[in-house]
Every structure is written in C-alpha cells, then in structure tokens.
Design an enzyme around this catalytic site. Structure first.
Site, mmCIF file in Angstrom:
data_model
loop_
_atom_site.group_PDB
_atom_site.id
_atom_site.type_symbol
_atom_site.label_atom_id
_atom_site.label_comp_id
_atom_site.label_asym_id
_atom_site.label_seq_id
_atom_site.Cartn_x
_atom_site.Cartn_y
_atom_site.Cartn_z
ATOM 1 N N LYS A 1 -13.795 54.922 70.881
ATOM 2 C CA LYS A 1 -13.542 54.141 69.783
ATOM 3 C C LYS A 1 -12.666 54.776 68.707
ATOM 4 O O LYS A 1 -11.814 54.307 68.146
ATOM 5 C CB LYS A 1 -14.588 53.127 69.087
ATOM 6 C CG LYS A 1 -15.291 52.249 70.187
ATOM 7 C CD LYS A 1 -16.635 51.933 69.741
ATOM 8 C CE LYS A 1 -17.293 51.123 70.911
ATOM 9 N NZ LYS A 1 -18.682 50.726 70.733
ATOM 10 N N GLN B 1 -23.020 51.268 65.981
ATOM 11 C CA GLN B 1 -23.322 51.455 67.558
ATOM 12 C C GLN B 1 -24.701 51.188 68.041
ATOM 13 O O GLN B 1 -25.717 51.742 67.411
ATOM 14 C CB GLN B 1 -23.004 52.967 68.189
ATOM 15 C CG GLN B 1 -23.051 53.131 69.682
ATOM 16 C CD GLN B 1 -22.101 52.544 70.333
ATOM 17 O OE1 GLN B 1 -20.876 52.364 69.959
ATOM 18 N NE2 GLN B 1 -22.478 51.829 71.478
ATOM 19 N N ASP C 1 -17.367 43.555 65.989
ATOM 20 C CA ASP C 1 -18.077 43.318 67.297
ATOM 21 C C ASP C 1 -18.298 41.929 67.701
ATOM 22 O O ASP C 1 -18.415 41.471 68.833
ATOM 23 C CB ASP C 1 -19.452 44.143 67.066
ATOM 24 C CG ASP C 1 -19.422 45.384 68.010
ATOM 25 O OD1 ASP C 1 -18.593 45.612 68.956
ATOM 26 O OD2 ASP C 1 -20.256 46.335 67.686
#
Ligand code: NAP
Length: 299
Positions: free
Chosen positions: A58, A102, A125
């Site tokens: 990412k 995460q 997200d």
C-alpha cells in the site's frame, strides 16, 4: 463436434495498471491546479508477515502515484489507548485524507472500537458502518476496496451485469455482503439479481448452476467446482489460500475455484494470483484520492 471458445482470462494486473495510470494523472493535476497532495496513513501493529507485506504494498503504491504516505509501525505490545490516540491524531491531521489500520490486529486489541473511531470521511477502506450504510442506500462515499475492484474488473472487461443473475459465495462484512449489495444497486456495472450463499445454504449448486456471474469469496480451495457451473458463466475468484511452500520458500497460493476445469466451461474467469488481488490496493488509492477531493470540496 462442438467448438468451444476459450475463456477470457480477466487480467487484474493489467486493469489495475490502467486505473493507476489514470490516478497518477489525476494526482498530478490536483497538485498542479489546487496544490493538493492526497495523504494516506497506514497503521501496522506488530509484525505479522502477511500484514507487513500488505502495508508495504500500500505504501509503495501510494508513493508511486504521488500520494503522501505516512506509515506508522507500532509494536505488538501497543495498548488500545495508544492506538486510539494515534487514530484521533490522524483524524485531526489535515495532511492525511485516508487512514488505514491493517487488520487483523493482535488479539488484545478491539478492532471494532478502532474502526468506529476513524473519521468516516477518512475511512478509505470503506468499513465504517456510516460508509456501509451509505453504500446500502446507493450513495457511497467510499466502497470497500475488494468488492469495488471486482466491479471494475467486470465493467472494464465488458461483462454485462444488467439483469444478470449474480451468485456471491460468502457473506463476510468485507467482501461477500458489500459485494452483493454493490451488484444489486440500480447503477452501471450492477443492476443484477443477486443470490448470496454461505455455509447455511442447503444446495449451493442449485443457485450456482443458474448463475451468469459467480463471485467466490469463501476462503476454501475448490469451493466452486466445474459440476456447479453452467457453460458460459463468468467466474470471479476472490480466495487466497496458502496451500504449501515452493522449494524456493515462497507460499503457494490458490483461489477458491477449481480453476482449470471451471475455466473449460467459463466465458471469462479471474486467475489467482493476478485477478482480484491487484485491484484491492488500487481501489484503496482511488478512495484516497476521492477523500482528498472531498476534503477540498471538489467531490
Ligand atoms: P471470511 O470472513 O472467512 O468469510 C468466508 C465466507 O465464506 C463466510 O461467509 C462463510 O460462510 C463462507 N463459506 C466458507 N466456506 C464455504 C463453503 N464451502 N461454501 C459456501 N460458503 C462458504 O473470508 P473473507 O474475508 O470474506 O475472505 C474470503 C477469501 O477472500 C479469503 O480467501 C481471503 O483471503 C480472500 N480475500 C482476498 C482479497 C483480495 O484482495 N484478493 C481481499 C479480501 C479477502 P459462514 O458465514 O456461514 O461461515
């Protein structure tokens, strides 16, 4: 003698590269015209090897596109309070447009509390209940990345979804449920009739044999086999299953679909790796750029 056309292999790596090329131009334009540099914070707690590799991917993707990347690596012993404080700091940081924590987090941390603390306008997200609700009513700010990537794969491969029977196998909050929801919206790249199957479904084949498009997100190798599909089906394989190690010490990955036999019957299919996988990070970048535009009143 019947002549069958080989299945189209939907190339997620190529489609992802196309989208990143478009994004790179958009990021450059935002900077040139408005002085805006989108910012993404990635928060990693502990050193789970898969999580380290996802976060690194990412970070690299963001930097390659001209997005400002703020990576926070925290020790495994981080407390809930320390993590919550960091989220609040990032919520208030004007340089940061997207916050990604995460998951999975170490077991002593409460994922839900952390997720709820992220400012929904920075929830790139797309997991915050506010964003899931907006998705459900058809007015999303951010779509969850994997299902959004799947929709892009279908659109950019010219697969007709309007009126199609889409069967989604799996009902997780990050893939199955949002994917089903996205496909039933009255929108381009959707407008499908959707069935969701899971471990409580009595006869999955009954539904999959009628499906025009099957999205498999079960996390089980061979959850979809050739006897379960009709000829001409389109198959999207979301699964990533580690089934062993190669002699060079690399993990051997397979999807959820019994690939070769299903490919023989399919009109189009995604491979693993190189199908859905590359799209997830790309859609995170799409969401980050959108967040920056929203913050500036441009979206
Ligand atoms: P998850 O939370 O474990 O959910 C799996 C779902 O599949 C559950 O709803 C489960 O049903 C259902 N299921 C399991 N086995 C089944 C079977 N044999 N038949 C029918 N339904 C079955 O998994 P997830 O997070 O959604 O992820 C699914 C897979 O996608 C995993 O392999 C994951 O690694 C992969 N993934 C890939 C990406 C990517 O970017 N490529 C992103 C996210 C996830 P119940 O609810 O009844 O238990």
């Amino acid at each position: 003698m019947s002549i069958t056309t080989p299945a189209m292999i939907i190339n997620g790596t190529e489609i992802s590269a196309q989208i990143r090329e478009e994004l790179k131009k958009e990021v450059a334009e935002l900077k040139a015209k408005y002085g805006i540099v989108p910012g993404l914070a990635t928060v990693l707690v502990g050193a789970n090897p898969a999580s380290v590799s996802y976060v690194t991917g990412k970070e690299k993707a963001a930097i390659a596109l001209g997005i400002y990347s703020d990576r926070r690596d925290l020790p495994e012993t981080t407390t809930q309070k320390e993590l919550m404080d960091l989220v609040l700091t990032l919520n208030n940081d004007p340089q940061i447009n997207g916050i990604l924590v995460q998951i999975p987090l170490p077991k002593h941390l409460d994922e839900t509390e952390v997720l709820l603390a992220i400012n929904p306008k920075k929830d790139v997200d797309g997991f915050h209940p506010m964003n899931l609700g907006k998705m459900m009513v058809g007015e999303p700010d951010f779509l969850p990345c994997t299902p959004a990537g799947i929709q892009q794969l279908l659109i950019r491969s010219g697969i007709e979804t309007d009126g199609a029977h889409v069967v989604v196998i799996g009902r997780s909050n990050i893939v199955g449920k949002p994917n089903a929801n996205i496909m039933l919206q009255k929108k381009h790249g959707a407008n499908s009739t959707v069935t969701i199957c899971h471990t409580g479904t009595r006869d999955i084949s009954h539904f999959t044999r009628d499906a025009d498009i099957i999205i498999v997100a079960a996390g089980r190798p061979k959850a979809l086999t050739a006897d379960m599909v009709k000829p001409g089906v389109v198959v999207i394989d979301v699964g990533v299953n580690r089934v062993g190690m190669s002699s060079s010490g690399k993990a051997i990955l397979v999807g959820d679909v019994d690939y070769e036999p299903v490919k023989e019957k399919a009109r189009a299919i995604t491979p693993v790796p190189g199908g859905v996988g590359p799209m997830t990070i790309t859609m995170l970048m799409v969401n980050t750029v959108k967040a920056a535009k929203m913050a500036a009143g441009l979206a």
